[in-house]
Design an enzyme around this catalytic site. Structure first.
Site, PDB file in Angstrom:
ATOM      1  N   GLY A   1       3.837  -0.252  -1.369  1.00  0.00           N
ATOM      2  CA  GLY A   1       3.704  -0.849  -2.694  1.00  0.00           C
ATOM      3  C   GLY A   1       4.914  -0.582  -3.563  1.00  0.00           C
ATOM      4  O   GLY A   1       5.343  -1.444  -4.340  1.00  0.00           O
TER       5      GLY A   1
ATOM      6  N   TYR B   1       0.846  -1.202   0.000  1.00  0.00           N
ATOM      7  CA  TYR B   1       0.000   0.000   0.000  1.00  0.00           C
ATOM      8  C   TYR B   1       0.878   1.248   0.000  1.00  0.00           C
ATOM      9  O   TYR B   1       1.778   1.393   0.829  1.00  0.00           O
ATOM     10  CB  TYR B   1      -0.899  -0.040   1.236  1.00  0.00           C
ATOM     11  CG  TYR B   1      -1.877   1.109   1.369  1.00  0.00           C
ATOM     12  CD1 TYR B   1      -2.272   1.881   0.288  1.00  0.00           C
ATOM     13  CD2 TYR B   1      -2.452   1.403   2.608  1.00  0.00           C
ATOM     14  CE1 TYR B   1      -3.170   2.909   0.424  1.00  0.00           C
ATOM     15  CE2 TYR B   1      -3.367   2.431   2.768  1.00  0.00           C
ATOM     16  CZ  TYR B   1      -3.724   3.186   1.671  1.00  0.00           C
ATOM     17  OH  TYR B   1      -4.622   4.210   1.819  1.00  0.00           O
ATOM     18  N   CYS B   2       0.614   2.164  -0.947  1.00  0.00           N
ATOM     19  CA  CYS B   2       1.308   3.457  -1.035  1.00  0.00           C
ATOM     20  C   CYS B   2       2.814   3.222  -1.149  1.00  0.00           C
ATOM     21  O   CYS B   2       3.254   2.471  -2.013  1.00  0.00           O
ATOM     22  CB  CYS B   2       0.936   4.316   0.170  1.00  0.00           C
ATOM     23  SG  CYS B   2       1.533   6.024   0.088  1.00  0.00           S
ATOM     24  N   LEU B   3       3.621   3.819  -0.294  1.00  0.00           N
ATOM     25  CA  LEU B   3       5.070   3.632  -0.376  1.00  0.00           C
ATOM     26  C   LEU B   3       5.442   2.172  -0.148  1.00  0.00           C
ATOM     27  O   LEU B   3       6.429   1.676  -0.701  1.00  0.00           O
ATOM     28  CB  LEU B   3       5.772   4.538   0.631  1.00  0.00           C
ATOM     29  CG  LEU B   3       7.300   4.485   0.676  1.00  0.00           C
ATOM     30  CD1 LEU B   3       7.901   4.762  -0.698  1.00  0.00           C
ATOM     31  CD2 LEU B   3       7.843   5.458   1.715  1.00  0.00           C
TER      32      LEU B   3
ATOM     33  N   LEU C   1      -1.484  -1.178  -4.097  1.00  0.00           N
ATOM     34  CA  LEU C   1      -2.621  -0.326  -3.755  1.00  0.00           C
ATOM     35  C   LEU C   1      -2.178   1.134  -3.711  1.00  0.00           C
ATOM     36  O   LEU C   1      -1.356   1.508  -2.861  1.00  0.00           O
ATOM     37  CB  LEU C   1      -3.204  -0.728  -2.394  1.00  0.00           C
ATOM     38  CG  LEU C   1      -3.505  -2.213  -2.158  1.00  0.00           C
ATOM     39  CD1 LEU C   1      -4.069  -2.416  -0.763  1.00  0.00           C
ATOM     40  CD2 LEU C   1      -4.445  -2.748  -3.211  1.00  0.00           C
TER      41      LEU C   1
END
Length: 608
Positions: free
Chosen positions: A327, A323-325, A368
């Site tokens: 990811g 998720y985000c960083l 994500l």
């Protein structure tokens, strides 16, 4: 004596140089602090670039003058149309701008105030869009900060020009304004107590207690090192899919964004669908962690967690979610592992040191709201250039970390109309306390980032786009996302200010594996935390099949089918298709259990 003179002179010159550098850094830090962490030099250069090009463009000036007249006439026409509707007793449509949706904004004199502001707002936004000649980054900054200034000046933000505020004050006999002043003084005291020279007070208690109200899915911490705790969740079904799911949240946030209340916990949802779920809980760093690097987060974080999942579950294959960083980290690791799988030579010393030997095979990679190409970083790009990064480094070097307050301030800028001005109106003018729900409580539970890691992350990824350009190196070799072999699901959200969906979509240009792309309704957090049953939610999903060629993102959006409901259900179905037959859950051996979830790292909080 003759030989010592040059040495003494050099020492004096070095001392002068250090003193001058320290003075410059102190001044720059003070300037940045006075501009909410932004570089005033970068802001001045951007606006000078815009102003000089406008001064040298008489044709553009004439167009803007005509546009000012047109907008003035339009404002008078809108007022006239509103008056005619009143005379005819016709119901006027509410304003599309939520700040002016209340019916009182259609009454005199507030309708005149509103229409005048909207005309000025439109004119300045058009004037800011200079066009040819201004650099792309400077144009982005001018547009962004013009919008910030206009949003601050909106009549809805001021007591005497907001009819809702006046109505509430009259109805409560001034009590709403009294409450608003109490909230203002309370917040002001908190701001002053957080000054650079003021001893930090303990952080205020969270509205939703971690481990009691949120992050309550049953599980155990089964691995810990200096950077992460790994949580394994207890099964809730008799049989589970044989491939565990490892979730890599962003280290910018506490992991329980994906394990909020029981009704909107992605972790609980996956467990209930028959998945064995592991999640990384990042340690909240302090000044002693200033020298932690990005490769530490990749090696001691993501890769160490993968190895621990295999040893704890015995699984040979692993589904991964970032998720985000988190990811972005996961994509780097997946590419490095794909390159190793293709290698025919023995591992180098760096590979042996940073990449564990006994890792599970990646069954899938799910990203994500995670960028891998940073040429279009959205509104965050406003804060990233050489000068602003230099100011940020100076600030971080003083402390050894980027504080949660600094990070939170940057994200408030990205959605200031709602998070700043809308909140201020409700809290200070209407006297309404902040709403208390799990996502807002999580948002107040801030984290830090080590100075070196954050500097490397911004410079390598955002400023130089090294990952997409094939220039980012890990474990002694260049990382190429083309090396990812596992099938991918990539999820973006329609209103994401942090990871714009068209930027996330560029993963199709960088990989040579199956990609299923999902575009979900919502923003960076609310679009991801989208449990089944939430009303008015939908998503689009479509796969770019092999040999189909590049599909433009707008074309993809036009042709991808829209499905009502939560994309979580599509994720579970996608994972199930790539999993083996259900079997008994893996045992959680006593020697691996360190403590109950949510663990200790998530509990660390700082006042700054």
């Amino acid at each position: 004596m003759v030989m010592d003179a040059p040495s003494e002179y050099e020492r004096l010159r070095e001392a002068q140089r250090k003193a001058a550098l320290a003075l410059d850094e102190s001044v720059h830090a003070q300037l940045a602090r006075s501009c909410s962490g932004l570089s005033p030099i970068a802001l001045a250069l951007a606006h000078a670039d815009w102003a000089l090009h406008l001064m040298a463009s008489p044709g553009r000036q004439a167009v803007l003058a005509q546009r000012a007249l047109d907008l003035s006439l339009q404002a008078w026409q809108n007022l006239g149309a509103n008056l005619i509707a009143k005379v005819r007793n016709e119901e006027a449509e509410p304003d599309k701008d939520g700040r002016f949706a209340d019916a009182a904004w259609r009454e005199w004199p507030f309708d005149a105030v509103k229409e005048s502001f909207k005309a000025v707002d439109s004119w300045w936004r058009e004037a800011a869009q200079q066009g040819g000649g201004v650099s792309h980054h400077h144009q982005h900054m001018v547009n962004f900060f013009t919008g910030q200034a206009l949003d601050a000046l909106a009549p809805s933000n001021w007591a005497f020009t907001n009819p809702e505020v006046l109505r509430a004050a009259q109805a409560s006999r001034g009590r709403s304004l009294e409450e608003g002043m109490r909230f203002f003084l309370q917040d002001l005291r908190e701001q002053l107590s957080a000054g650079p020279d003021t001893p930090a007070e303990p952080p205020a208690p969270l509205q939703h207690v971690v481990g009691k109200d949120v992050a309550v899915t049953p599980g155990k911490v089964v691995f810990r090192n200096h950077l992460i705790e790994l949580i394994q969740y207890s099964p809730s079904t008799d049989k589970v899919l044989p491939e565990p799911v490892l979730i890599v949240p962003s280290c910018i946030m506490k992991y329980y964004i994906l394990d909020l209340s029981p009704h909107n916990s992605m972790v609980r949802y996956l467990v209930e669908q028959g998945h064995t779920v592991f999640i990384i809980s990042w340690r909240n760093p302090d000044a002693s962690d200033r020298d932690l690097k990005m490769q530490d987060y990749l090696s001691a974080g993501v890769l160490a967690a993968m190895a621990a999942v295999k040893s704890r579950s015995g699984a040979e294959r692993l589904h991964t979610v970032g998720y985000c960083l988190g990811g972005t980290f996961l994509a780097i690791v997946a590419a490095a592992l794909g390159r190793l799988a293709r290698k025919k030579t023995e591992r180098t010393a760096k590979e042996q040191a940073l990449i564990p030997a006994d890792l599970p095979e990646l069954a899938s990679v799910i990203l994500l709201a995670a960028q891998t190409d940073f040429t279009e970083p959205g509104e965050l790009g406003v804060f990233i250039d050489e000068d602003q990064l230099a100011s940020l480094r100076q600030s971080m070097n003083e402390r050894g970390y980027l504080s949660g307050r600094q990070m939170g301030g940057s994200f408030v800028y990205l959605a200031s109309r709602g998070l700043l001005w809308g909140r201020n109106t409700r809290r200070y003018l209407l006297g309404e306390d902040d709403a208390s729900f799990d996502l807002m409580s999580w948002n107040a539970d801030t984290t830090r980032l080590p100075a070196r890691m954050h500097s490397e992350y911004l410079s390598a990824l955002f400023l130089n786009n090294a990952l997409a350009a094939g220039q980012y190196r890990f474990a002694g070799a260049t990382v190429a996302l083309m090396d990812i072999q596992a099938p991918m699901m990539v999820v973006a959200t329609t209103r994401d200010h942090v990871s714009p969906w068209k930027s996330v979509y560029k993963i199709h240009l960088q990989t040579d594996t199956h990609v299923t792309f999902v575009l979900a309704e919502g923003g960076h957090n609310a679009g991801i935390v989208c449990e089944p049953g939430r009303p008015r939610r939908s998503y689009q999903i479509a796969s770019v099949e092999d040999n189909s060629g590049w599909i433009d993102p707008d074309d993809w959006k036009a042709q991808a089918p829209v499905r009502p409901g939560s994309w979580w259900e599509a994720m579970h179905a996608w994972l199930a298709e790539r999993s083996g037959a259900p079997a008994k859950p893996p045992a959680m051996r006593a020697e691996h259990v360190l403590c109950d979830a949510p663990g200790s790292y998530v509990m660390t909080r700082y006042a700054d």
